[in-house]
Design a protein around this motif. Structure first.
Motif, PDB file in Angstrom:
ATOM      1  N   GLY A 207       0.821  -1.207   0.000  1.00  0.00           N
ATOM      2  CA  GLY A 207       0.000   0.000   0.000  1.00  0.00           C
ATOM      3  C   GLY A 207       0.854   1.255   0.000  1.00  0.00           C
ATOM      4  O   GLY A 207       2.046   1.221  -0.316  1.00  0.00           O
ATOM      5  N   ASN A 208       0.240   2.368   0.401  1.00  0.00           N
ATOM      6  CA  ASN A 208       0.930   3.653   0.357  1.00  0.00           C
ATOM      7  C   ASN A 208       0.536   4.505   1.563  1.00  0.00           C
ATOM      8  O   ASN A 208      -0.644   4.628   1.890  1.00  0.00           O
ATOM      9  CB  ASN A 208       0.556   4.405  -0.932  1.00  0.00           C
ATOM     10  CG  ASN A 208       1.172   5.793  -0.992  1.00  0.00           C
ATOM     11  OD1 ASN A 208       2.384   5.931  -1.086  1.00  0.00           O
ATOM     12  ND2 ASN A 208       0.339   6.825  -0.944  1.00  0.00           N
ATOM     13  N   VAL A 209       1.549   5.053   2.221  1.00  0.00           N
ATOM     14  CA  VAL A 209       1.344   6.073   3.256  1.00  0.00           C
ATOM     15  C   VAL A 209       2.211   7.260   2.867  1.00  0.00           C
ATOM     16  O   VAL A 209       3.421   7.118   2.691  1.00  0.00           O
ATOM     17  CB  VAL A 209       1.728   5.578   4.666  1.00  0.00           C
ATOM     18  CG1 VAL A 209       1.634   6.724   5.670  1.00  0.00           C
ATOM     19  CG2 VAL A 209       0.824   4.425   5.099  1.00  0.00           C
ATOM     20  N   GLU A 210       1.590   8.426   2.733  1.00  0.00           N
ATOM     21  CA  GLU A 210       2.311   9.595   2.248  1.00  0.00           C
ATOM     22  C   GLU A 210       1.871  10.823   3.029  1.00  0.00           C
ATOM     23  O   GLU A 210       0.686  11.064   3.229  1.00  0.00           O
ATOM     24  CB  GLU A 210       2.028   9.786   0.759  1.00  0.00           C
ATOM     25  CG  GLU A 210       2.765  10.947   0.119  1.00  0.00           C
ATOM     26  CD  GLU A 210       2.403  11.101  -1.351  1.00  0.00           C
ATOM     27  OE1 GLU A 210       3.185  10.638  -2.201  1.00  0.00           O
ATOM     28  OE2 GLU A 210       1.337  11.676  -1.633  1.00  0.00           O
ATOM     29  N   ALA A 211       2.852  11.603   3.501  1.00  0.00           N
ATOM     30  CA  ALA A 211       2.571  12.857   4.209  1.00  0.00           C
ATOM     31  C   ALA A 211       3.480  13.934   3.647  1.00  0.00           C
ATOM     32  O   ALA A 211       4.701  13.770   3.606  1.00  0.00           O
ATOM     33  CB  ALA A 211       2.802  12.692   5.708  1.00  0.00           C
ATOM     34  N   LYS A 212       2.886  15.055   3.223  1.00  0.00           N
ATOM     35  CA  LYS A 212       3.677  16.133   2.641  1.00  0.00           C
ATOM     36  C   LYS A 212       2.889  17.427   2.695  1.00  0.00           C
ATOM     37  O   LYS A 212       1.671  17.431   2.910  1.00  0.00           O
ATOM     38  CB  LYS A 212       4.078  15.804   1.202  1.00  0.00           C
ATOM     39  CG  LYS A 212       2.912  15.678   0.233  1.00  0.00           C
ATOM     40  CD  LYS A 212       3.419  15.323  -1.169  1.00  0.00           C
ATOM     41  CE  LYS A 212       2.294  15.248  -2.181  1.00  0.00           C
ATOM     42  NZ  LYS A 212       2.814  14.890  -3.534  1.00  0.00           N
ATOM     43  N   PRO A 213       3.573  18.568   2.505  1.00  0.00           N
ATOM     44  CA  PRO A 213       2.859  19.861   2.514  1.00  0.00           C
ATOM     45  C   PRO A 213       2.042  20.054   1.253  1.00  0.00           C
ATOM     46  O   PRO A 213       2.359  19.506   0.192  1.00  0.00           O
ATOM     47  CB  PRO A 213       3.999  20.880   2.594  1.00  0.00           C
ATOM     48  CG  PRO A 213       5.170  20.186   1.981  1.00  0.00           C
ATOM     49  CD  PRO A 213       5.034  18.735   2.334  1.00  0.00           C
ATOM     50  N   LYS A 214       0.988  20.828   1.407  1.00  0.00           N
ATOM     51  CA  LYS A 214       0.147  21.184   0.263  1.00  0.00           C
ATOM     52  C   LYS A 214       0.557  22.570  -0.204  1.00  0.00           C
ATOM     53  O   LYS A 214       0.452  23.546   0.559  1.00  0.00           O
ATOM     54  CB  LYS A 214      -1.328  21.157   0.671  1.00  0.00           C
ATOM     55  CG  LYS A 214      -2.300  21.197  -0.493  1.00  0.00           C
ATOM     56  CD  LYS A 214      -3.707  20.907  -0.020  1.00  0.00           C
ATOM     57  CE  LYS A 214      -4.688  20.818  -1.172  1.00  0.00           C
ATOM     58  NZ  LYS A 214      -6.054  20.474  -0.712  1.00  0.00           N
ATOM     59  N   ARG A 215       1.056  22.645  -1.391  1.00  0.00           N
ATOM     60  CA  ARG A 215       1.616  23.896  -1.903  1.00  0.00           C
ATOM     61  C   ARG A 215       0.606  25.036  -1.849  1.00  0.00           C
ATOM     62  O   ARG A 215      -0.550  24.887  -2.245  1.00  0.00           O
ATOM     63  CB  ARG A 215       2.113  23.704  -3.343  1.00  0.00           C
ATOM     64  CG  ARG A 215       2.863  24.907  -3.902  1.00  0.00           C
ATOM     65  CD  ARG A 215       3.399  24.606  -5.284  1.00  0.00           C
ATOM     66  NE  ARG A 215       4.344  23.499  -5.266  1.00  0.00           N
ATOM     67  CZ  ARG A 215       5.643  23.627  -4.957  1.00  0.00           C
ATOM     68  NH1 ARG A 215       6.112  24.823  -4.630  1.00  0.00           N
ATOM     69  NH2 ARG A 215       6.434  22.583  -4.964  1.00  0.00           N
ATOM     70  N   GLY A 216       1.068  26.172  -1.311  1.00  0.00           N
ATOM     71  CA  GLY A 216       0.228  27.363  -1.255  1.00  0.00           C
ATOM     72  C   GLY A 216      -0.668  27.447  -0.036  1.00  0.00           C
ATOM     73  O   GLY A 216      -1.363  28.448   0.145  1.00  0.00           O
ATOM     74  N   LYS A 217      -0.646  26.405   0.843  1.00  0.00           N
ATOM     75  CA  LYS A 217      -1.481  26.416   2.034  1.00  0.00           C
ATOM     76  C   LYS A 217      -0.633  26.770   3.254  1.00  0.00           C
ATOM     77  O   LYS A 217       0.371  26.121   3.537  1.00  0.00           O
ATOM     78  CB  LYS A 217      -2.146  25.051   2.242  1.00  0.00           C
ATOM     79  CG  LYS A 217      -3.195  24.721   1.188  1.00  0.00           C
ATOM     80  CD  LYS A 217      -4.404  25.642   1.314  1.00  0.00           C
ATOM     81  CE  LYS A 217      -5.508  25.232   0.361  1.00  0.00           C
ATOM     82  NZ  LYS A 217      -6.720  26.082   0.520  1.00  0.00           N
ATOM     83  N   TRP A 218      -1.041  27.822   3.967  1.00  0.00           N
ATOM     84  CA  TRP A 218      -0.311  28.301   5.132  1.00  0.00           C
ATOM     85  C   TRP A 218      -1.290  28.550   6.278  1.00  0.00           C
ATOM     86  O   TRP A 218      -2.468  28.849   6.050  1.00  0.00           O
ATOM     87  CB  TRP A 218       0.397  29.630   4.832  1.00  0.00           C
ATOM     88  CG  TRP A 218       1.529  29.493   3.862  1.00  0.00           C
ATOM     89  CD1 TRP A 218       1.451  29.164   2.531  1.00  0.00           C
ATOM     90  CD2 TRP A 218       2.911  29.667   4.147  1.00  0.00           C
ATOM     91  NE1 TRP A 218       2.692  29.133   1.974  1.00  0.00           N
ATOM     92  CE2 TRP A 218       3.610  29.449   2.932  1.00  0.00           C
ATOM     93  CE3 TRP A 218       3.625  30.011   5.290  1.00  0.00           C
ATOM     94  CZ2 TRP A 218       4.992  29.542   2.858  1.00  0.00           C
ATOM     95  CZ3 TRP A 218       5.000  30.113   5.208  1.00  0.00           C
ATOM     96  CH2 TRP A 218       5.669  29.880   4.010  1.00  0.00           C
ATOM     97  N   ILE A 219      -0.774  28.429   7.506  1.00  0.00           N
ATOM     98  CA  ILE A 219      -1.538  28.903   8.659  1.00  0.00           C
ATOM     99  C   ILE A 219      -1.204  30.381   8.787  1.00  0.00           C
ATOM    100  O   ILE A 219      -0.212  30.771   9.410  1.00  0.00           O
ATOM    101  CB  ILE A 219      -1.163  28.151   9.945  1.00  0.00           C
ATOM    102  CG1 ILE A 219      -1.377  26.647   9.769  1.00  0.00           C
ATOM    103  CG2 ILE A 219      -2.003  28.644  11.119  1.00  0.00           C
ATOM    104  CD1 ILE A 219      -1.023  25.841  10.987  1.00  0.00           C
TER     105      ILE A 219
END
Length: 236
Positions: A207-219
């Motif tokens: 399977g696949n487990v993936e964690a990364k930032p979403k471009r253009g999304k900031w707090i």
């Protein structure tokens, strides 16, 4: 006849007092480490990286050890050679994110031959368990409200897919294994010391487990929210 005065023997200088031991509740360091203890050590390592005392590779190795540590005694050696380590094990100040639901149950996301999505404006708990079996789970934290600094996601994917997306200005760490599958966490280091930290652990089997930032999304309001909570704490 007066007795001759005997010469006085030189007095040996007093030995310096031993350095005080760290302020552990247990002098052997077997006290179980809290999330606040780990965050405090991580902040010291972040400052050391910014000052050039350690390089990025060593910082990554030490920070991984921080979030694997189970006792205070395991944390102290990670910053022993850094000047900010003095007092690092003192009681933690009141958290700015609170109130933290220490006793709260974990959020459970399950997808078996199905799809589950958590996204939008939602309150993130301390811990989330995600289990995908021939299914797909999407966890989107880009608009979420972080009630605490450390958020842990335990992801398990068996012939499935677990995707975690975070804002670009938080810290992201991970530790896991892919068995005939993929486990990938894109490491981030938030510039703001008060930025949330998301840790993704787990494994994938076919399977696949993936964690990364979403471009253009900031707090975008992170600092304002922290200052507001701090002001309320002082006024209260």
């Amino acid at each position: 006849m007066d007795l001759e005065k005997q010469p006085q023997q030189p007095v040996a200088p007093a030995e310096p007092a031993p350095a005080p031991r760290p302020a552990y509740a247990d002098p052997e360091g077997s006290l179980r480490a809290s999330d606040a203890d780990r965050d405090r050590i991580a902040d010291i390592l972040r400052d050391a990286l910014a000052e050039g005392r350690i390089d990025a590779e060593e910082h990554g190795e030490r920070i991984d050890s921080v979030y694997r540590a189970k006792t205070v005694g395991e944390l102290e050696p990670l910053v022993r050679d850094l000047p900010a380590a003095q007092g690092a094990t003192a009681p933690a100040p009141a958290p700015l994110y609170g109130p933290e639901d220490v006793e709260g149950t974990a959020d459970n996301l399950v997808a078996i031959f199905s799809s589950t999505t958590r996204k939008g404006r939602w309150r993130v708990g301390r811990k989330t368990n995600a289990f995908a079996l021939f299914g797909n789970i999407e966890i989107d934290l880009t608009e979420a409200i972080f009630a605490q600094r450390l958020t842990t996601i335990n992801a398990t994917s068996i012939f499935g897919n677990v995707e975690v997306r975070v804002p670009e200005n938080i810290s992201l760490r991970g530790s896991g294994t892919g068995i005939f599958g993929n486990f990938e966490v894109v490491t981030l280091e938030g510039a703001d010391p008060q930025a949330p930290l998301v840790v993704v652990n787990g494994y994938s089997v076919f399977g696949n487990v993936e964690a990364k930032p979403k471009r253009g999304k900031w707090i975008t309001d992170l600092q304002a929210r922290v200052q507001e909570k701090f002001k309320k704490r002082l006024d209260g």
